[in-house]
Design a protein around this motif. Structure first.
Motif, PDB file in Angstrom:
ATOM      1  N   GLU A   2      27.508  52.519  24.882  1.00  0.00           N
ATOM      2  CA  GLU A   2      28.969  52.400  24.900  1.00  0.00           C
ATOM      3  C   GLU A   2      29.445  50.958  24.843  1.00  0.00           C
ATOM      4  O   GLU A   2      30.644  50.709  24.656  1.00  0.00           O
ATOM      5  CB  GLU A   2      29.520  53.056  26.176  1.00  0.00           C
ATOM      6  CG  GLU A   2      29.087  54.507  26.358  1.00  0.00           C
ATOM      7  CD  GLU A   2      29.285  54.989  27.776  1.00  0.00           C
ATOM      8  OE1 GLU A   2      29.896  54.251  28.578  1.00  0.00           O
ATOM      9  OE2 GLU A   2      28.831  56.107  28.078  1.00  0.00           O
ATOM     10  N   ILE A   3      28.551  50.002  25.011  1.00  0.00           N
ATOM     11  CA  ILE A   3      28.935  48.589  25.098  1.00  0.00           C
ATOM     12  C   ILE A   3      28.053  47.760  24.167  1.00  0.00           C
ATOM     13  O   ILE A   3      26.959  48.195  23.787  1.00  0.00           O
ATOM     14  CB  ILE A   3      28.805  48.065  26.550  1.00  0.00           C
ATOM     15  CG1 ILE A   3      27.398  48.311  27.086  1.00  0.00           C
ATOM     16  CG2 ILE A   3      29.857  48.705  27.449  1.00  0.00           C
ATOM     17  CD1 ILE A   3      27.182  47.805  28.501  1.00  0.00           C
ATOM     18  N   PRO A   4      28.522  46.562  23.765  1.00  0.00           N
ATOM     19  CA  PRO A   4      27.706  45.736  22.862  1.00  0.00           C
ATOM     20  C   PRO A   4      26.458  45.186  23.543  1.00  0.00           C
ATOM     21  O   PRO A   4      26.418  45.029  24.770  1.00  0.00           O
ATOM     22  CB  PRO A   4      28.658  44.599  22.474  1.00  0.00           C
ATOM     23  CG  PRO A   4      29.637  44.517  23.594  1.00  0.00           C
ATOM     24  CD  PRO A   4      29.819  45.936  24.079  1.00  0.00           C
ATOM     25  N   VAL A   5      25.461  44.886  22.726  1.00  0.00           N
ATOM     26  CA  VAL A   5      24.227  44.270  23.202  1.00  0.00           C
ATOM     27  C   VAL A   5      24.175  42.859  22.611  1.00  0.00           C
ATOM     28  O   VAL A   5      24.013  42.681  21.405  1.00  0.00           O
ATOM     29  CB  VAL A   5      22.979  45.059  22.771  1.00  0.00           C
ATOM     30  CG1 VAL A   5      21.725  44.450  23.398  1.00  0.00           C
ATOM     31  CG2 VAL A   5      23.108  46.528  23.162  1.00  0.00           C
TER      32      VAL A   5
ATOM     33  N   GLN B 191      19.632  52.057  14.275  1.00  0.00           N
ATOM     34  CA  GLN B 191      18.817  53.273  14.205  1.00  0.00           C
ATOM     35  C   GLN B 191      18.734  53.980  15.557  1.00  0.00           C
ATOM     36  O   GLN B 191      18.488  55.189  15.621  1.00  0.00           O
ATOM     37  CB  GLN B 191      17.403  52.931  13.718  1.00  0.00           C
ATOM     38  CG  GLN B 191      17.345  52.535  12.247  1.00  0.00           C
ATOM     39  CD  GLN B 191      15.979  52.025  11.826  1.00  0.00           C
ATOM     40  OE1 GLN B 191      15.104  51.756  12.674  1.00  0.00           O
ATOM     41  NE2 GLN B 191      15.765  51.876  10.526  1.00  0.00           N
ATOM     42  N   ASN B 192      18.974  53.216  16.614  1.00  0.00           N
ATOM     43  CA  ASN B 192      18.947  53.775  17.964  1.00  0.00           C
ATOM     44  C   ASN B 192      20.346  54.045  18.521  1.00  0.00           C
ATOM     45  O   ASN B 192      20.493  54.353  19.700  1.00  0.00           O
ATOM     46  CB  ASN B 192      18.216  52.821  18.900  1.00  0.00           C
ATOM     47  CG  ASN B 192      16.709  52.850  18.724  1.00  0.00           C
ATOM     48  OD1 ASN B 192      16.005  53.586  19.401  1.00  0.00           O
ATOM     49  ND2 ASN B 192      16.207  52.040  17.791  1.00  0.00           N
ATOM     50  N   GLY B 193      21.365  53.911  17.663  1.00  0.00           N
ATOM     51  CA  GLY B 193      22.725  54.166  18.105  1.00  0.00           C
ATOM     52  C   GLY B 193      23.294  53.080  18.995  1.00  0.00           C
ATOM     53  O   GLY B 193      24.208  53.337  19.796  1.00  0.00           O
ATOM     54  N   LEU B 194      22.790  51.853  18.849  1.00  0.00           N
ATOM     55  CA  LEU B 194      23.225  50.730  19.680  1.00  0.00           C
ATOM     56  C   LEU B 194      24.025  49.732  18.843  1.00  0.00           C
ATOM     57  O   LEU B 194      23.814  49.604  17.636  1.00  0.00           O
ATOM     58  CB  LEU B 194      22.013  50.029  20.292  1.00  0.00           C
ATOM     59  CG  LEU B 194      21.174  50.888  21.250  1.00  0.00           C
ATOM     60  CD1 LEU B 194      19.823  50.232  21.509  1.00  0.00           C
ATOM     61  CD2 LEU B 194      21.907  51.123  22.554  1.00  0.00           C
ATOM     62  N   GLN B 195      24.925  49.017  19.494  1.00  0.00           N
ATOM     63  CA  GLN B 195      25.814  48.079  18.814  1.00  0.00           C
ATOM     64  C   GLN B 195      25.377  46.636  19.053  1.00  0.00           C
ATOM     65  O   GLN B 195      25.355  46.177  20.199  1.00  0.00           O
ATOM     66  CB  GLN B 195      27.250  48.272  19.323  1.00  0.00           C
ATOM     67  CG  GLN B 195      28.242  47.263  18.778  1.00  0.00           C
ATOM     68  CD  GLN B 195      29.573  47.300  19.499  1.00  0.00           C
ATOM     69  OE1 GLN B 195      29.852  48.211  20.266  1.00  0.00           O
ATOM     70  NE2 GLN B 195      30.400  46.296  19.266  1.00  0.00           N
ATOM     71  N   LEU B 196      25.047  45.927  17.975  1.00  0.00           N
ATOM     72  CA  LEU B 196      24.691  44.511  18.101  1.00  0.00           C
ATOM     73  C   LEU B 196      25.951  43.693  18.328  1.00  0.00           C
ATOM     74  O   LEU B 196      26.921  43.791  17.574  1.00  0.00           O
ATOM     75  CB  LEU B 196      23.978  44.029  16.841  1.00  0.00           C
ATOM     76  CG  LEU B 196      23.574  42.547  16.816  1.00  0.00           C
ATOM     77  CD1 LEU B 196      22.545  42.268  17.895  1.00  0.00           C
ATOM     78  CD2 LEU B 196      23.028  42.156  15.436  1.00  0.00           C
ATOM     79  N   GLY B 197      25.934  42.865  19.369  1.00  0.00           N
ATOM     80  CA  GLY B 197      27.054  41.992  19.668  1.00  0.00           C
ATOM     81  C   GLY B 197      26.827  40.608  19.101  1.00  0.00           C
ATOM     82  O   GLY B 197      26.400  40.440  17.960  1.00  0.00           O
TER      83      GLY B 197
END
Length: 282
Positions: free
Chosen positions: A236-239, A259-265
């Motif tokens: 739910e939050i940026p990485v 690919q893992n559903g994560l957001q690069l910040g």
């Protein structure tokens, strides 16, 4: 005079500010990781930099963010040395993840903060404090997807005959791979983790090679599985990332995260410039 220091295991960036936030000088020293250095080695690295040594009595505040400072014992160990060296300074020692948090996330939003440099780390930033679910056991046991871990894996791939021949030939030309030389650096010299990380340059230079590309993405997946997804709200939050490995492998990192559903910040090579702005405001 205020000194702001961002230290990894390999090197430390120093910036001196006056009371109005104006930059007085910048310098760089060898890294000050208390996990791998004793007091004598720390003092030698401080004394080796003339600009640091000659201004040691003028420093009123020292803000040190460093690798290896994740436990109270290591923080206190370094703080005591700094208080002895900078005799008139108030000293604050925090782990390097705080530097990454302040530099990549100036508005103090909730985020995952990761470090991929000589070593690796990952924390959840709630807007004020950092939270970790695991305690790092150092470069020998953890540090997934870090420079030292990549270096270790490349050396193993070469000596076990797993590295493709076209890469092995290039690897031989760039590094001294004699077993005695490698063992000397690993067991006789200080900072073996920093030595291992020097091999990561080869990986970055040849990141488009299929063998290296698969190699990199597997390591990134392991970092995601072991570090990032331990936090339930990571989707739910940026990485955000700091460190040379993240910076130079940003495209690969973005692909694996998505690919893992994560957001690069935000991705920064060094957090020091962001730290200047943070400390001007604080």
């Amino acid at each position: 005079m205020r000194l702001i220091v961002d230290s990894g295991s390999t090197k430390a960036d120093w910036i001196a500010l006056d009371d109005k936030g104006n930059k007085l000088f910048t310098t760089q020293s060898l890294g000050l990781n208390p996990e791998v250095l004793d007091k004598k080695e720390v003092l030698e690295r401080l004394e080796d930099r003339f600009d640091i040594y000659q201004n040691r009595k003028a420093v009123t505040h020292l803000f040190f963010y460093g690798a290896g400072c994740g436990t109270d014992r290591m923080k206190n160990f370094l703080a005591d040395i700094f208080k002895e060296f900078f005799t008139n300074a108030e000293v604050v020692v925090k782990e390097d993840t705080y530097a990454a948090a302040y530099a990549t996330n100036p508005t103090n939003e909730k985020a995952i903060i990761s470090i991929l440099g000589t070593g690796s780390n990952c924390s959840y930033f709630d807007g004020e404090e950092l939270h970790q679910k695991i305690q790092s056991l150092g470069y020998m046991a953890m540090d997934d997807c870090s420079g030292n871990r990549f270096g270790r894996s490349l050396i193993r791939a070469y000596h076990f005959g797993k590295m493709p021949q076209h890469l092995a030939v290039k690897f031989e030309k760039e590094y001294d791979l004699d077993p005695d030389v490698i063992k000397h650096h690993l067991y006789k010299e200080p900072n073996p983790n920093a030595y291992l990380a020097t091999f990561a340059k080869f990986l970055i230079q040849h990141k488009d090679d299929e063998f290296i590309n698969v190699f990199v993405k597997k390591a990134m997946q392991k970092f995601i599985d072991n570090y990032i997804t331990q936090f339930e709200n990571c989707y739910e939050i940026p990485v955000h990332f700091v460190g040379s490995i993240a910076f130079y492998l940003k495209d690969e990192l973005k692909t694996v995260l998505e690919q893992n559903g994560l957001q690069l910040g935000n991705v920064l090579r060094r957090p020091i410039d962001g730290l200047i702005e943070y400390h001007k405001l604080n």
